[in-house]
Every structure is written in structure tokens, then in C-alpha cells.
Design an enzyme around this catalytic site. Structure first.
Site, PDB file in Angstrom:
ATOM      1  N   HIS A  77      39.493  29.437  51.064  1.00  0.00           N
ATOM      2  CA  HIS A  77      38.852  30.713  51.364  1.00  0.00           C
ATOM      3  C   HIS A  77      38.733  31.551  50.092  1.00  0.00           C
ATOM      4  CE1 HIS A  77      38.093  34.741  52.856  1.00  0.00           C
ATOM      5  NE2 HIS A  77      39.222  35.145  52.302  1.00  0.00           N
ATOM      6  N   ASP A 106      10.007  36.372  32.729  1.00  0.00           N
ATOM      7  CA  ASP A 106      10.988  35.479  33.328  1.00  0.00           C
ATOM      8  C   ASP A 106      12.281  35.607  32.541  1.00  0.00           C
ATOM      9  OD1 ASP A 106      12.321  33.068  34.444  1.00  0.00           O
ATOM     10  OD2 ASP A 106      10.336  32.716  35.283  1.00  0.00           O
ATOM     11  N   TRP A 142      44.477  30.639  45.628  1.00  0.00           N
ATOM     12  CA  TRP A 142      43.342  30.651  44.695  1.00  0.00           C
ATOM     13  C   TRP A 142      43.793  30.893  43.260  1.00  0.00           C
ATOM     14  CZ3 TRP A 142      40.767  34.319  41.515  1.00  0.00           C
ATOM     15  CH2 TRP A 142      41.356  35.585  41.482  1.00  0.00           C
ATOM     16  N   SER A 170      28.583  26.351  34.594  1.00  0.00           N
ATOM     17  CA  SER A 170      27.460  27.040  35.227  1.00  0.00           C
ATOM     18  C   SER A 170      27.496  28.531  34.934  1.00  0.00           C
ATOM     19  CB  SER A 170      27.499  26.764  36.731  1.00  0.00           C
ATOM     20  OG  SER A 170      26.917  27.817  37.443  1.00  0.00           O
ATOM     21  N   SER A 171      28.677  29.134  35.065  1.00  0.00           N
ATOM     22  CA  SER A 171      28.774  30.577  34.825  1.00  0.00           C
ATOM     23  C   SER A 171      28.455  30.922  33.379  1.00  0.00           C
ATOM     24  CB  SER A 171      30.177  31.077  35.113  1.00  0.00           C
ATOM     25  OG  SER A 171      30.445  31.007  36.463  1.00  0.00           O
ATOM     26  N   HIS A 254      42.028  38.929  35.454  1.00  0.00           N
ATOM     27  CA  HIS A 254      41.713  40.342  35.577  1.00  0.00           C
ATOM     28  C   HIS A 254      40.290  40.677  35.142  1.00  0.00           C
ATOM     29  CE1 HIS A 254      42.313  44.352  36.774  1.00  0.00           C
ATOM     30  NE2 HIS A 254      41.569  44.644  35.721  1.00  0.00           N
ATOM     31  N   GLU A 256      37.974  38.759  35.414  1.00  0.00           N
ATOM     32  CA  GLU A 256      37.195  38.189  36.516  1.00  0.00           C
ATOM     33  C   GLU A 256      37.007  39.204  37.651  1.00  0.00           C
ATOM     34  OE1 GLU A 256      35.550  35.507  37.200  1.00  0.00           O
ATOM     35  OE2 GLU A 256      35.403  35.639  39.381  1.00  0.00           O
ATOM     36  N   TYR A 258      36.718  42.301  37.354  1.00  0.00           N
ATOM     37  CA  TYR A 258      35.684  43.235  36.918  1.00  0.00           C
ATOM     38  C   TYR A 258      34.318  42.589  36.880  1.00  0.00           C
ATOM     39  CZ  TYR A 258      38.872  46.898  36.673  1.00  0.00           C
ATOM     40  OH  TYR A 258      39.754  47.842  37.076  1.00  0.00           O
ATOM     41  N   SER A 269      24.698  52.737  41.649  1.00  0.00           N
ATOM     42  CA  SER A 269      24.102  53.845  40.908  1.00  0.00           C
ATOM     43  C   SER A 269      22.612  53.975  41.207  1.00  0.00           C
ATOM     44  CB  SER A 269      24.305  53.640  39.407  1.00  0.00           C
ATOM     45  OG  SER A 269      25.659  53.430  39.122  1.00  0.00           O
ATOM     46  N   HIS A 303      49.696  42.974  34.851  1.00  0.00           N
ATOM     47  CA  HIS A 303      50.104  43.766  36.010  1.00  0.00           C
ATOM     48  C   HIS A 303      50.173  42.904  37.271  1.00  0.00           C
ATOM     49  CE1 HIS A 303      45.583  44.958  36.461  1.00  0.00           C
ATOM     50  NE2 HIS A 303      45.829  43.908  37.184  1.00  0.00           N
ATOM     51  N   HIS A 304      49.707  41.673  37.170  1.00  0.00           N
ATOM     52  CA  HIS A 304      49.873  40.743  38.297  1.00  0.00           C
ATOM     53  C   HIS A 304      51.221  40.039  38.237  1.00  0.00           C
ATOM     54  CE1 HIS A 304      45.646  41.009  39.617  1.00  0.00           C
ATOM     55  NE2 HIS A 304      45.421  41.257  38.337  1.00  0.00           N
ATOM     56  N   THR A 329      37.131  54.638  35.733  1.00  0.00           N
ATOM     57  CA  THR A 329      36.739  54.419  37.114  1.00  0.00           C
ATOM     58  C   THR A 329      36.498  55.754  37.806  1.00  0.00           C
ATOM     59  OG1 THR A 329      38.184  52.493  37.066  1.00  0.00           O
ATOM     60  CG2 THR A 329      37.319  53.139  39.203  1.00  0.00           C
ATOM     61  N   LYS A 332      33.203  57.220  37.031  1.00  0.00           N
ATOM     62  CA  LYS A 332      32.101  56.664  37.816  1.00  0.00           C
ATOM     63  C   LYS A 332      32.051  57.297  39.203  1.00  0.00           C
ATOM     64  CE  LYS A 332      30.506  52.818  36.796  1.00  0.00           C
ATOM     65  NZ  LYS A 332      29.798  53.022  35.531  1.00  0.00           N
ATOM     66  N   ARG A 451      52.699  37.889  52.022  1.00  0.00           N
ATOM     67  CA  ARG A 451      51.397  37.235  52.154  1.00  0.00           C
ATOM     68  C   ARG A 451      51.563  35.727  52.090  1.00  0.00           C
ATOM     69  NH1 ARG A 451      48.639  37.957  46.131  1.00  0.00           N
ATOM     70  NH2 ARG A 451      46.937  36.822  47.099  1.00  0.00           N
TER      71      ARG A 451
HETATM   72  C1  HEM Z   1      41.616  51.181  39.671  1.00  0.00           C
HETATM   73  C2  HEM Z   1      41.445  49.910  39.530  1.00  0.00           C
HETATM   74  C3  HEM Z   1      42.470  48.831  39.877  1.00  0.00           C
HETATM   75  C4  HEM Z   1      43.814  48.783  39.679  1.00  0.00           C
HETATM   76  C5  HEM Z   1      44.667  49.844  39.032  1.00  0.00           C
HETATM   77  C6  HEM Z   1      44.284  47.520  40.194  1.00  0.00           C
HETATM   78  C7  HEM Z   1      45.608  47.080  40.160  1.00  0.00           C
HETATM   79  C8  HEM Z   1      46.059  45.887  40.693  1.00  0.00           C
HETATM   80  C9  HEM Z   1      47.411  45.401  40.608  1.00  0.00           C
HETATM   81  C10 HEM Z   1      48.549  46.099  39.889  1.00  0.00           C
HETATM   82  C11 HEM Z   1      47.463  44.199  41.258  1.00  0.00           C
HETATM   83  C12 HEM Z   1      48.676  43.266  41.399  1.00  0.00           C
HETATM   84  C13 HEM Z   1      49.458  43.567  42.605  1.00  0.00           C
HETATM   85  C14 HEM Z   1      50.513  42.544  42.869  1.00  0.00           C
HETATM   86  O1  HEM Z   1      50.226  41.332  42.876  1.00  0.00           O
HETATM   87  O2  HEM Z   1      51.661  42.956  43.095  1.00  0.00           O
HETATM   88  C15 HEM Z   1      46.161  43.938  41.763  1.00  0.00           C
HETATM   89  C16 HEM Z   1      45.818  42.808  42.492  1.00  0.00           C
HETATM   90  C17 HEM Z   1      44.511  42.428  42.729  1.00  0.00           C
HETATM   91  N1  HEM Z   1      43.378  43.157  42.453  1.00  0.00           N
HETATM   92 FE1  HEM Z   1      43.335  45.048  41.673  1.00  0.00          FE
HETATM   93  N2  HEM Z   1      43.235  46.811  40.696  1.00  0.00           N
HETATM   94  C18 HEM Z   1      42.107  47.586  40.520  1.00  0.00           C
HETATM   95  C19 HEM Z   1      40.832  47.249  40.863  1.00  0.00           C
HETATM   96  C20 HEM Z   1      40.460  46.005  41.347  1.00  0.00           C
HETATM   97  C21 HEM Z   1      39.106  45.562  41.509  1.00  0.00           C
HETATM   98  C22 HEM Z   1      37.869  46.371  41.154  1.00  0.00           C
HETATM   99  C23 HEM Z   1      39.155  44.309  42.006  1.00  0.00           C
HETATM  100  C24 HEM Z   1      38.040  43.347  42.379  1.00  0.00           C
HETATM  101  C25 HEM Z   1      36.832  43.640  42.612  1.00  0.00           C
HETATM  102  C26 HEM Z   1      40.541  43.958  42.173  1.00  0.00           C
HETATM  103  C27 HEM Z   1      40.974  42.755  42.676  1.00  0.00           C
HETATM  104  C28 HEM Z   1      42.297  42.389  42.771  1.00  0.00           C
HETATM  105  C29 HEM Z   1      42.728  41.121  43.289  1.00  0.00           C
HETATM  106  C30 HEM Z   1      41.812  39.965  43.739  1.00  0.00           C
HETATM  107  C31 HEM Z   1      44.113  41.142  43.282  1.00  0.00           C
HETATM  108  C32 HEM Z   1      45.091  40.107  43.817  1.00  0.00           C
HETATM  109  C33 HEM Z   1      45.128  38.815  43.163  1.00  0.00           C
HETATM  110  C34 HEM Z   1      46.101  37.877  43.829  1.00  0.00           C
HETATM  111  O3  HEM Z   1      47.308  38.010  43.610  1.00  0.00           O
HETATM  112  O4  HEM Z   1      45.648  36.997  44.569  1.00  0.00           O
HETATM  113  N3  HEM Z   1      41.313  45.018  41.765  1.00  0.00           N
HETATM  114  N4  HEM Z   1      45.309  44.973  41.410  1.00  0.00           N
HETATM  115 CU   LIG Z   2      44.237  42.800  37.784  1.00  0.00          CU
END
Ligand code: HEM
Ligand SMILES: [Cu+2]
Lengths: 526, 304
Positions: A77, A106, A142, A170-171, A254, A256, A258, A269, A303-304, A329, A332, A451
Site C-alpha cells: 500500500h 512539447d 514502505w 524513470s523518475s 524526507h 521525497e 517534499y 496557488s 527527525h524520523h 510553510t 505559504k 502502528r
Molecule cells: C511542517 C512540515 C512537516 C514537519 C515538521 C514534519 C515532521 C515529521 C516528523 C518529525 C516525522 C517523524 C515522526 C516519527 O516517525 O516519529 C514525520 C513523519 C512523516 N511525514 Fe512529516 N512533517 C512535515 C510535513 C510533511 C509533508 C508535507 C509530508 C508529505 C507530503 C510528510 C510526510 C511524512 C511521512 C510520510 C512520514 C512518516 C514516514 C514513516 O515513518 O513511514 N510530512 N513528519
Molecule cells: Cu521527514
């Protein structure tokens, strides 16, 4: 004057007939359409897997699937939604829109464009075929952390690795194409600071893609070597480190996230400005905000990994750097709100999705900020709170922006208006579905539900049930979306060239649908 | 609007779908072959070969078509510029690929190996294997060779007395000179000195081949005499992966330059005008890039 040189006699520049049109095409509109339909197909497949997950979680205890299969669903998923649904949808939009917006006939490299697309179906065929292999599909999430994805992985991991390799190829090719188109194919007079924001957002996204997809390729290559050829990148017994995997993965991961949100910023916008009937409040601040977000996105990856055991200095650095992202952010978000302020707003479907984007994405941003606080993240990490966070930024964030874009530009693409009443119905069903699904996950996450587990303690039962109901509602409303789009493509009220009152940009100066090669002579840009 | 009179939009093409299909066959073959490594009678390798052959053939005909279009004057200055940008960004993506492996090297050297040896903030890791002491080049493993074959000798600088028999030094000399010779070729091309161009390019290709030969020799030494293999723990892992991918890129770059040599000698392609020799120039950029990577390798893998 014949401005488009074609190496054949057909001077109508029309599409070829039959299947070969799609197989051999070099036309950015055809390729954009392919990307978008592919993405939608993947969205449905990945969505079906999500519903398997949610169905299992409807009640505590093991109900429907085996834990092994649950893990495979969870992994596929995530991979399908990220690499198969969101990214290709944005590339499809870039294909359709970037050449029209910069006044080009094009994409810069049309044949490579076709190759970038056709790799995708094969890559996902390969990835999905692993479901039928001995030992089952990838089951390590994932994020495929080592050693789950190395020492303890099913044999199909090798197929997963090569699938990621060609997805990356591809990307990268797609991103090179977008960058080169933007740098080299702009109509005379279209200076960088006159470019539509969607084009800007994609210029930055493409740069991020070229910078991080090779790093992902490096990560899976090290996995391959560790699994099959005796190296010890991710094995401490040989001097490597499983945590090294996480560093490399998130250095990709990370940026990614963005990659999956910057094009959304561009889309929203455009839409907010059109339906507020106002110029965007601050164009250049939007551009600089996106540039700073892109730069910062390279220095926040850990931060992950707050709970994995990093030195204190690293914990602090990554906490502050992450919080810094909230500044651009915020720029914006305030920009969008200021654009709407005192505008003559109408609430057509694209605008509804765009406004929902602003509100719900901001909620996701705030939960992100909470997660960025290191000591707090020790509590939140790997709970449903994280799941709620990233679904808020990805579903009502990225996915809503894609839907908004489809409603906004579909009349341009096919020349017919969609049914506004059905569009609004689709919006409200999706809006309610998304919030019912994901808002409760904040609560159960804060209460401690981990989770990636198919079963849970009794106290989480109520909210999980609510969440599952929401998920099925959201899933079902996407069938309505399919219906609306198909009906619009087949016929309907004819769209004018402008389509929307007050819409700005070159794409609204040509017919709906536009000619096969939009600008055979460069348009004037004032 | 003179430069815009000639947008070149190629007609429909079969190459991309052939390339995608053969790439699919290639990776399916590669994955099945690798999964069946223990079973010598597995047929998967033939899928891999078929994929390689068809992918190679597709690329050959695709590039040939692009060259033919150029010779027929179908393309434009603008398209040429697109190739220039495209190549530059492609090289950037390669830089980032190497960055991942260099990043891994720096990480293990500064963090994981010292920590495992009990040094630094996370020195607690030493309790996993208490007898392990951190060094670099690491000629043992934390588990003291329980799951790995420990090497006797590393590839690092052997001291001034043995410097002349130290292969990496010769490799450096060969590769650095080849960057000079390819540049000489370019200068001569721009000066319309086609003969000298061919000679300098020929010298470059020979140096490339010589480099690969020396590298093969070095690997032979490592495996046969030093006991240093992919299975020697993190030192062997980073050493072989970094130098291996570099060597692979040398082969790719060498192949590109040879194609350019053949095109120049047998088909009289390339003229002094930059628009008339970008194929060669792109290959030479790639070559300089490979060279820079080697300098980094020489410093961080062999010397420091
Ligand atoms: C203000 C902006 C953002 C901040 C401060 C932020 C912060 C964080 C932090 C600290 C985590 C880790 C949490 C943990 O695992 O304990 C996290 C996880 C995640 N964030 Fe964000 N994030 C932001 C915006 C975004 C955006 C824009 C996206 C995607 C479009 C995103 C997608 C994700 C994803 C996919 C995860 C989890 C990944 C995983 O463990 O499977 N975040 N974020
Ligand atoms: Cu991140």
C-alpha cells in the site's frame, strides 16, 4: 511559416490511430494522459489494499487476514501510493501543463518522456508479481529498514530492489525532462520570475528528484549486496550499522515527501488565485518559500530517527532544523489566506478542494511540528499519531491537490465541462471520509496505539471502528470521481478557451481542447 | 525569433517502448538469476542475457537515429542545448549516486566503527563484541571474523619504500593523464585538426583500457594475496563497492569515448563548431566526472 519541423509528411500534427498512439507516442499530452490514468489505476489498487488493512482493524483480534499478509498489504500500500499514485500523477500534470504554461510545443526530450512513462507499468508489474512468489511480497514496510529488509526479508526482496531501481531511473529521466523543458523551452519574454507557480514548483521538485533518487538507488544496491554478496553495510557484526540504512533512506525520504507536496503548492496557488479573482498575494515570496523548503529538506532527515539512538547534538540539530521548515510553510499558508481575503470567491469544485487543502494540510503541518519536538516524539514515534500526520499531509494534501487540478484543468484538456453538482458531491464525500478516517487516528495514537500491527488493545476499539467506516466512505467516493471524469471525457457542455472567469496563464489562451502541439510558434509573453 | 523557428518534435517512435520492455526483461532476469545463485542449472541467466542484448541493441539503434537526425539537419540549436542541459543533469544524478556510497564510508569511519570499538557518545555499542577495537583500515570485524573472512592487508598507502609498486598510484597517474589527453583532443577538434583529434582520443581510450586492466590486477591481488573480499567486513564492502562502481563508470565512459572514436575515424563525424560535436563533448564531460570521482577515491579510500 512552418515552425514545427516534423520528420514525416503528416502536417496535421494530429494523434495516430489505435493502440500504437499510446505505445509509440512522443506527445506530451498523450504521455500526460497515460501517467494520469496509470496513477489512478494504482490509486485504486493501493486503495483496495488500504481497505484490507482497515477491514482487519475494524475490530480488535485477528479477523480477516493472516499477520504475514497484513504486513504485505501494508508495505505494498505504502509503496504503491508513493511511487505509483502520487508521484506519477504529478508527473502527468507536469507533462500536460508545463509545456503549455511556458509556451512550448512539447517537452524538451519527447522520446525519453515516453520511456519514463512506460517503465512504470513494468516496474509495478514486477513489484506486484512478488505477491505470488514463494515467501510472499515484501513485508517490511514502505521504509524497508534493514535488517527486516535484508537478513529477515522474503526472497522476493530481490525483485523489489530491481523494481525500485527502474522506478528511480524513470523518475530521474522524467525530472531531467522537466528541468530541461523549463530551462530551455520557455517562450521569449517568459523570464524565470514570470513563470507560473506550478512551473516553479516543478522546477524545484525535479531538482529534488535528481538529487535523491540516486541515493535511494544506492540504498537498495547496498541491500542487494548485503543480502546476496556478503557485504556488511547494514550489519554491525561486520562493522556496518543498521542505522546507516535509516540515514541513507531518510536522506532520500524526507526530500521525497517534499517531492510529493511542492507541486501541490503550485496547483493550489493557481486555483485559489483564480476563484478569488485576485492576483496571488505574494508571488516572489511563494517562490522563495519553495526554494527554502527544498534546501532545508536536505538537512532534516533524522527527525524520523529520534528514537534510534543518535548523539544528543544530532537530536538537537535535527529538531531545530525541522522546526525551521515551519517558517516558509507558514509563509505559504498565509499567502493563500491573504489571497482569499476580500476576494470575490466562488466555490466551484477545484476551489473547494483547494480550500480543504489549505485547512487540512495545515493540520498535518502542525502535527508535524509536534513530532519534530524530540522529547515529545519519543512518545509519538511509531504510533498512530504519525500515521495521522502523514496521511493528513498526503491525502487531503497531495491527493486533494491532484483532484483539484483534475477538476480545474480537465475542461481544458478534453473540451467539456464536468458536472458541477456531482463534483461538489464528490468533494463533500471525500472531505468527510478523509476526516472521519484520519482524525481519530490522532487520538488513538496519542493514547499509545502502535502502528503496523494487525491487532490492538481493547481501549482503541471505538475509534478504529470509526476510522474504518470513514475509510470505506472515502474509498467508495472515488468511484464517483472515476464516473465524473469518464463522463466528462465522453461529452458534456462545451468549455470555452478561458474555462474559468479570470484564470491567468498561457494555457487559457488556446482552445479547449488545445491543438495536439500547443504552441508551434512561440506565444508573446508580456 | 530565429532560434525558435526550428522546434524539433520527433515523430512517434518505437525505441522507448522497446527500451522499457527490454529493461523489464533485463531486471527480471537479473533478479531471478541472483535469487538462483545457489542453483547452477537455473535457466534465469538466459533471461538476463536476452534482456541485456535487447536493451543494448535498442540503445544502439536509438542513438544511431539521433545521430542520423542530426546529420540530416533536422535538429536545431535549441535541441542541442536541451542535450547539453540533459547531460549536465544526468551527471549530477551520478554524483548523487556516488555521494550515497561516500556517505556510507564517512558514516562507518566516523561513527559506527568507533562506536563499536567503545569510543564516542554511543560507545556503549562495544558491549556487543567487547574484544573489538576500532581501527581504520579495519582489518578485522567486530565479531572477530566469526561470520566474515578477515583480510590480512589493506589497500592503503604502503609507505614510501613501496610506493612504486603501489597500483593505486599508477591508476591515478593513468586516469589523470587521460583527462588531459581527452582535453587535448577537444582543443584539436576545435582547431579543426581532425587527425590530432583522433590520435589524442585514441590515446585516451587506450589509457581507459589500461586503467581497467590495472584495476583488475588490483582486485586479483586483493582476492588472491590479501584475503580482501566483499565478505571482509565493512572495509572490504566500502572498498569494493566504491572502486567497483567507479570501475564500472570507467568502462561506460571508455565505451562512450570509443564510440566517438569510431564515429570520428570511420564516419568522419564531428566538426569544430560546438553544435557539431556535442556527442564527443558529452562523453568527455563524463570522463572528467569519472576522473574527479577517482581523485576523491584516492584520497578517502586509499590515502586518508
Ligand atoms: C511542517 C512540515 C512537516 C514537519 C515538521 C514534519 C515532521 C515529521 C516528523 C518529525 C516525522 C517523524 C515522526 C516519527 O516517525 O516519529 C514525520 C513523519 C512523516 N511525514 Fe512529516 N512533517 C512535515 C510535513 C510533511 C509533508 C508535507 C509530508 C508529505 C507530503 C510528510 C510526510 C511524512 C511521512 C510520510 C512520514 C512518516 C514516514 C514513516 O515513518 O513511514 N510530512 N513528519
Ligand atoms: Cu521527514
Amino acid at each position: 511559416m512552418s515552425a514545427v519541423i516534423e520528420s514525416h509528411d503528416d502536417h496535421h500534427h494530429g494523434p495516430a490511430k489505435g493502440l500504437t498512439r499510446w505505445l509509440f507516442t512522443t506527445n506530451h499530452k498523450d504521455i500526460g494522459t497515460l501517467y494520469l490514468w496509470f496513477s489512478f489505476t494504482m490509486f485504486l489498487i493501493g486503495g483496495a489494499m488500504a481497505l484490507v488493512i482497515r477491514a482487519e482493524l475494524f475490530q480488535p483480534g485477528m479477523q480477516i487476514v493472516e499477520p504475514e499478509f497484513y504486513n504485505q498489504m501494508l508495505t505494498l500500500h505504502g509503496l504503491i501510493m508513493v511511487f505509483g499514485a502520487v508521484m506519477p500523477a504529478f508527473v502527468g500534470l507536469a507533462n500536460w501543463l508545463v509545456p503549455m504554461m511556458v509556451g512550448a510545443p512539447d517537452m524538451a526530450l519527447p522520446r525519453m518522456n515516453n520511456l519514463s512513462f512506460w517503465i512504470l507499468p513494468f516496474a509495478f508489474l514486477m513489484m506486484l508479481s512478488s505477491l505470488f512468489m514463494e515467501g510472499g511480497a515484501p513485508n517490511f514496510g514502505w521504509t524497508f529498514y534493514a535488517p527486516l529488509s535484508t537478513t529477515y526479508a522474503p526472497p522476493s526482496v530481490t525483485f523489489f530492489i530491481f523494481s525500485v531501481h527502474i522506478l528511480g531511473a524513470s523518475s530521474i529521466m522524467g525530472a531531467i525532462n522537466v528541468i530541461v523543458t523549463i530551462m530551455n523551452m520557455r517562450a521569449p519574454g517568459m523570464t524565470l520570475m514570470k513563470m507560473p507557480l506550478f512551473v516553479w514548483s516543478w522546477l524545484i521538485t525535479a531538482y529534488l528528484l535528481i538529487a535523491v533518487m540516486p541515493v535511494l538507488a544506492g540504498a537498495v544496491t547496498m541491500m542487494l549486496m548485503d543480502i546476496h554478496f556478503g557485504t556488511s553495510f547494514f550489519n554491525a557484526a561486520g562493522g556496518g550499522d543498521p542505522v546507516l540504512f535509516q540515514h541513507i533512506f531518510w536522506f532520500f525520504g524526507h526530500p521525497e515527501v517534499y517531492i510529493m507536496i511542492l507541486p501541490a503548492f503550485g496547483i493550489v496557488s493557481h486555483i485559489i488565485s483564480t476563484f478569488s479573482r485576485k492576483e496571488l498575494f505574494g508571488y516572489s515570496s511563494m517562490v522563495w518559500a519553495m526554494v527554502s523548503i527544498a534546501i532545508l529538506s536536505f538537512v532534516v532527515w533524522a527527525h524520523h530517527m529520534f528514537t534510534v539512538g543518535m548523539p544528543l547534538a544530532a537530536e538537537l540539530f535535527f529538531m531545530w532544523a525541522t522546526m525551521l521548515i515551519a517558517v516558509p510553510t507558514g509563509v505559504k499558508v498565509f499567502n493563500w489566506v491573504a489571497t482569499m481575503f476580500r476576494g470575490s470567491i466562488t466555490y466551484e469544485t477545484p476551489m473547494l478542494f483547494a480550500i480543504a487543502f489549505v485547512v487540512l494540510f495545515t493540520i498535518g503541518g502542525f502535527s508535524g511540528l509536534m513530532l519534530a519536538i524530540t522529547p515529545a516524539d519519543f512518545q509519538y514515534h511509531d504510533t498512530y499519531f504519525v500515521v495521522a500526520h502523514f496521511h493528513y499531509v498526503l491525502v487531503p494534501g497531495a491527493i486533494f491537490s491532484i483532484m483539484a487540478a483534475v477538476y480545474y484543468w480537465l475542461p481544458k484538456w478534453c473540451g467539456n465541462m464536468y458536472d458541477e453538482r456531482l463534483g461538489r458531491l464528490h468533494f463533500w464525500l471525500s472531505f468527510i471520509g478523509v476526516n472521519v478516517t484520519f482524525f481519530p487516528q490522532h487520538f488513538i495514537g496519542l493514547a499509545g496505539m502502535p502502528r503496523r500491527i494487525p491487532d490492538y488493545a481493547l481501549q482503541f476499539a471505538d475509534w478504529n471502528m470509526v476510522s474504518t467506516v470513514g475509510a470505506f466512505l472515502f474509498g467508495a467516493s472515488q468511484i464517483l470521481f472515476l464516473f465524473i471524469v469518464v463522463r466528462t471525457v465522453m461529452g458534456g457542455k462545451k468549455a470555452t478557451p478561458e474555462v474559468w472567469e479570470g484564470a491567468q496563464g498561457l494555457e487559457w489562451t488556446v482552445d479547449s481542447p488545445p491543438p495536439y502541439h500547443t504552441f508551434s510558434t512561440p506565444p508573446e509573453v508580456k | 525569433m530565429s532560434t525558435y523557428e526550428k522546434y524539433y518534435v520527433p515523430e512517434q517512435s518505437r525505441f522507448p517502448i522497446y527500451a522499457a520492455t527490454s529493461l523489464f526483461i533485463l531486471v527480471m532476469g537479473a533478479a531471478s538469476t541472483i535469487n538462483a545463485l545457489g542453483q547452477p542449472d537455473s535457466m534465469s541467466k538466459y533471461i538476463l542475457y536476452a534482456g541485456l542484448a535487447s536493451f543494448g541493441a535498442t540503445l544502439f539503434f536509438w542513438f544511431r537515429k539521433v545521430v542520423q537526425e542530426h546529420l540530416a539537419g533536422l535538429d536545431s540549436a535549441q535541441l542541442n542545448q536541451s542535450f547539453v542541459y540533459g547531460m549536465a543533469w544526468f551527471i549530477f544524478s551520478e554524483v548523487m549516486f556516488f555521494a550515497a556510497f561516500f556517505g556510507a564510508l564517512f558514516y562507518v569511519r566516523t561513527f559506527s566503527v568507533p562506536w563499536l570499538g567503545g569510543e564516542g557518545e554511543k560507545g556503549l555499542a562495544n558491549m556487543l563484541w567487547e574484544n573489538f577495537q576500532s581501527t581504520w583500515p579495519l582489518l578485522t570485524t567486530p565479531d572477530l571474523g566469526a561470520a566474515y573472512t578477515v583480510p590480512e592487508k589493506s589497500m592503503s598507502f604502503p609507505g614510501w619504500d613501496k610506493i612504486l609498486t603501489w597500483l593505486p598510484l599508477w591508476n591515478t597517474i593513468v586516469l589523470l593523464s587521460s583527462s588531459v589527453t581527452v582535453h587535448m583532443a577537444h582543443i584539436n577538434l576545435k582547431a579543426a585538426n581532425k587527425n590530432k583529434f583522433n590520435i589524442w582520443l585514441g590515446v585516451t581510450v587506450s589509457l581507459a583500457i589500461f586503467f581497467v586492466f590495472l584495476q583488475a590486477l588490483e582486485y586479483y591481488e586483493a582476492y588472491e594475496h590479501y584475503g580482501l573480499t566483499l565478505n571482509s567486513g565493512i572495509y572490504g564492502s566500502t572498498f569494493f563497492m566504491l572502486t567497483g562502481f567507479h570501475g564500472f563508470h570507467v568502462m561506460m565512459g571508455g565505451l562512450m569515448l570509443s564510440v566517438m572514436l569510431i564515429r570520428s575515424v570511420f564516419y568522419n563525424h564531428f566538426k569544430p563548431d560546438p553544435h557539431e560535436h556535442f556527442g564527443f563533448e558529452a562523453a568527455s564531460w563524463y570522463w572528467h566526472f569519472v576522473d574527479v570521482v577517482w581523485v576523491m577515491l584516492f584520497m578517502f579510500v586509499y590515502i586518508l
